[in-house]
Design a protein around this motif. Structure first.
Motif, PDB file in Angstrom:
ATOM      1  N   SER A  38      74.926 154.615 111.708  1.00 43.28           N
ATOM      2  CA  SER A  38      75.465 154.598 113.057  1.00 43.28           C
ATOM      3  C   SER A  38      76.883 154.075 113.009  1.00 43.28           C
ATOM      4  O   SER A  38      77.156 153.043 112.399  1.00 43.28           O
ATOM      5  CB  SER A  38      74.608 153.707 113.967  1.00 43.28           C
ATOM      6  N   VAL A  39      77.807 154.795 113.661  1.00 44.87           N
ATOM      7  CA  VAL A  39      79.197 154.354 113.704  1.00 44.87           C
ATOM      8  C   VAL A  39      79.305 152.995 114.374  1.00 44.87           C
ATOM      9  O   VAL A  39      80.024 152.110 113.924  1.00 44.87           O
ATOM     10  CB  VAL A  39      80.067 155.392 114.438  1.00 44.87           C
ATOM     11  N   ALA A  40      78.565 152.810 115.477  1.00 41.07           N
ATOM     12  CA  ALA A  40      78.615 151.542 116.197  1.00 41.07           C
ATOM     13  C   ALA A  40      78.109 150.388 115.339  1.00 41.07           C
ATOM     14  O   ALA A  40      78.702 149.306 115.321  1.00 41.07           O
ATOM     15  CB  ALA A  40      77.806 151.638 117.492  1.00 41.07           C
ATOM     16  N   ASN A  41      77.003 150.610 114.625  1.00 42.18           N
ATOM     17  CA  ASN A  41      76.476 149.552 113.763  1.00 42.18           C
ATOM     18  C   ASN A  41      77.451 149.215 112.637  1.00 42.18           C
ATOM     19  O   ASN A  41      77.636 148.048 112.274  1.00 42.18           O
ATOM     20  CB  ASN A  41      75.134 149.975 113.175  1.00 42.18           C
ATOM     21  N   SER A  42      78.073 150.257 112.070  1.00 44.46           N
ATOM     22  CA  SER A  42      79.043 150.021 111.002  1.00 44.46           C
ATOM     23  C   SER A  42      80.253 149.246 111.525  1.00 44.46           C
ATOM     24  O   SER A  42      80.766 148.344 110.865  1.00 44.46           O
ATOM     25  CB  SER A  42      79.504 151.353 110.401  1.00 44.46           C
ATOM     26  N   PHE A  43      80.691 149.581 112.731  1.00 47.27           N
ATOM     27  CA  PHE A  43      81.824 148.857 113.322  1.00 47.27           C
ATOM     28  C   PHE A  43      81.448 147.405 113.580  1.00 47.27           C
ATOM     29  O   PHE A  43      82.266 146.493 113.396  1.00 47.27           O
ATOM     30  CB  PHE A  43      82.249 149.541 114.626  1.00 47.27           C
ATOM     31  N   LEU A  44      80.174 147.166 114.003  1.00 46.01           N
ATOM     32  CA  LEU A  44      79.700 145.801 114.226  1.00 46.01           C
ATOM     33  C   LEU A  44      79.725 145.004 112.927  1.00 46.01           C
ATOM     34  O   LEU A  44      80.139 143.835 112.901  1.00 46.01           O
ATOM     35  CB  LEU A  44      78.292 145.823 114.812  1.00 46.01           C
ATOM     36  N   LEU A  45      79.290 145.618 111.830  1.00 50.88           N
ATOM     37  CA  LEU A  45      79.382 144.950 110.535  1.00 50.88           C
ATOM     38  C   LEU A  45      80.841 144.672 110.167  1.00 50.88           C
ATOM     39  O   LEU A  45      81.157 143.647 109.569  1.00 50.88           O
ATOM     40  CB  LEU A  45      78.727 145.803 109.443  1.00 50.88           C
TER      41      LEU A  45
END
Length: 614
Positions: A115-122
């Protein structure tokens, strides 16, 4: 544009720095997933978060630091869970707590794709944890931001720095992904690779949690990249005539001096730069002197005024027709203190002829922002002329100033006619005062140049035999720190002193908490050791609890100083810290040699800021 390029290159160089090691596992843990949906958002989140947090930290108050500490703690928890789910694939199924479920989603155990959002959160978490080693380029950016205030330019510089780091990490990530893919195909070891990455993530969490990224690794990194970075700074910020000065002047930081074309040289423990401009050497007839690059002679923005009627502010409009000397100083700066006898003598001699001296007290350390401290210092030092407290650096920026001390000589029309940075040049400065007064009074002044015989800490430095530079104890600007433990920033740490110290190396002994600008002793017999070469040794000290005196003892080469004691110590080396100020601890009487200085605090609670020499 050139500085943006330099910042970008500085970021690229971080891949060579051991300080990048703790965040590499966070990046490589997703190297087996599509770069556009996983690696790229992670690196973008890291770059944006680092730039924003660093920008706020340079100009914000303590709340920014505290908020970032909470963010770092949350990110450590997140990455700890992330690492565990990589090692134990069944962990998320057995534990149903929401935070663990979040870690499970982030590690893509569901198999639904990244997920792009999850990767950005990391990436946001990585940006909160990343503490790059502050070499010359990053130091230049952060110090400039602290002095110039918040601006889009600062954010763009930090973004360029972070983008450079992300670029080098991208290359490493893409190369690493290919290596991991080949290993999976050839060895069928996907599960073992996944677990190894989980172990690496946990190792990164431990390294950040225990401060290894900002302690031991910081010391390793500067040796490998600082030289390249400094050459870039020197190439794109060459010395200019307007900012150079042969006399002693203390700049807010090494990075700011680099921006002004300066370099650290061992002259009285001060920051000096190049050669003095020709305009400062030449004395012309009254009315014919050329104006220097004109700062804005605006006195607005002071947080308080001292020694004015009813503490009312002065304005340049109200001083029309007067000759004005602006003295930028701060009361713990030894270079400023050594100019005070001359400033006070000029005030006494020429005030009746129309001279107005204004001391602009621009603080370097937090305790110098306290109005009660400044008023006491003004009273103790015998300063009777007006003093403006410039806690927000408003007047400093109005004058485009970069140095302590700095003197600006303003004629009766409000125009800056001459400036001088640092100590020395007193005869020339006084001649400018006399010339400007003769110009406005239309008659010559009687008398001869002022003779000043300063004593104690205010006496001129022995610049011919000073080989030790000003040295900060707080980790932000510390240099030559030799304790093998490295700095454990903002956390208690038991420190030791190595067996051998090279010239200008220093170390902490015992239990200390070292912070950005200050180190606080936490136990009886905590000490600081410094290998120095100078006649005078000063240390800015204060008690952590106001009004609580702290006894200390100093030694030279393991013995009591005897006749070499300073104004604030006796022959046995004993003294007491009672207030926040500069303490003269050593004044040598004989031949100057490399010596080992030690100050041991007999009670906890002492706060140390900076060494200066003379």
């Amino acid at each position: 544009m050139l500085l943006l390029f330099v910042a970008y290159v500085g970021g690229i160089l971080t891949i060579l720095s051991p300080c990048i090691l703790p965040v590499l596992p966070f990046v490589f843990a997703r190297s087996d997933q599509p770069f556009r949906r996983s690696g790229l958002p992670l690196l973008a989140g890291m770059a944006v978060t680092f730039a924003l947090v660093a920008s706020l930290a340079t100009v914000g108050g303590g709340w920014v630091v505290r908020a970032n500490q909470f963010g770092r703690a949350a990110a450590l928890v997140l990455f700890g869970i992330f690492g565990l789910t990589l090692i134990f694939s069944s962990l998320a199924e057995r534990i149903s707590r929401p935070l663990v479920q979040l870690g499970n989603r982030l590690s893509n155990n569901t198999g639904s794709g990244p997920s792009v959002a999850n990767s950005f959160l990391l990436g946001i978490g990585t940006g909160l944890l990343w503490a790059p080693c502050a070499g010359p380029i990053l130091g230049l950016i952060l110090t400039g931001a602290a002095l110039s205030g918040a601006s889009a330019h600062t954010v763009f510089l930090l973004l360029a720095y972070a983008a450079g780091a992300a670029t080098s990490l991208t290359v490493a990530l893409l190369a690493g992904g290919k290596v991991f893919a080949a290993m999976k195909r050839s060895l069928g070891a996907e599960e073992w690779i996944r677990r190894a990455l989980g172990v690496a993530v946990l190792a990164g969490v431990i390294a950040v949690a225990f401060g290894l990224d900002r302690g031991v690794l910081t010391q390793l990194s500067l040796a490998s990249t600082a030289g390249v970075e400094q050459r870039l700074v020197d190439r794109f910020h060459p010395q200019t005539a307007e900012t150079a000065s042969k006399d002693q002047a203390m700049a807010p930081s090494n990075a700011m001096m680099a921006a002004a074309g300066g370099a650290m040289t061992p002259t009285g423990g001060a920051m000096t730069a190049g050669t003095k401009p020709a305009a400062n050497n030449a004395m012309m007839a009254a009315g014919a002197a050329p104006a220097v690059a004109a700062p804005t002679t605006d006195l607005s923005g002071a947080t308080a005024w001292i020694n004015t009627p009813n503490s009312q502010p002065l304005t340049m409009a109200s001083l029309q027709g007067k000759v004005v000397v602006i003295d930028f100083w701060t009361y713990s700066c030894i270079n400023c203190l050594r100019t005070l006898p001359y400033i006070k003598a000029w005030n006494a001699k020429y005030k009746d002829a129309g001279l107005v001296i204004i001391g602009v007290h621009t603080p370097e350390f937090p305790f110098e922002k306290d109005e009660a401290n400044v008023r006491k210092a003004v009273r103790d030092l015998g300063v009777t002329y007006p003093v403006a407290m410039d806690n927000d650096y408003r007047i400093w920026r109005n004058f485009n100033n970069n140095y302590w001390p700095a003197h600006y000589f303003i004629d009766a029309t409000g125009k800056v006619r001459y400036h001088h940075y640092g100590e020395g040049g007193y005869d020339e400065s006084e001649q400018w005062i006399r010339s400007l007064l003769e110009e406005v009074n239309h008659k010559p002044l009687p008398g001869s140049p002022t003779q000043v015989a300063a004593e104690g800490a205010l006496a001129p430095a022995d610049t011919s035999d000073v080989k030790s530079p000003e040295t900060y104890v707080g980790y932000h600007r510390a240099q030559n720190f030799a304790s093998p433990e490295g700095f454990n920033q903002n956390e208690p740490q038991a420190y030791t002193v190595p067996v051998n110290l090279k010239l200008n190396d220093w170390a902490l002994a015992g239990k200390w908490q070292d912070e950005r600008q200050i180190a606080t002793s936490l136990a009886t017999s905590s000490a600081i050791v410094y290998r120095f070469h100078a006649r005078d040794l000063h240390l800015v000290l204060g008690p952590s609890t106001a009004g609580k005196p702290i006894r200390f003892r100093v030694t030279i080469n393991g013995k009591a100083p005897g006749a070499n004691h300073g104004m604030d110590t006796d022959a046995e080396g004993y003294g007491t810290v009672k207030e926040n100020r500069l303490y003269q601890l050593i004044r040598q009487q004989g031949a100057i040699q490399d010596r080992t200085f030690r100050i041991e605090f007999l009670q906890p609670g002492a706060q140390a800021y900076a060494f200066t020499f003379g």
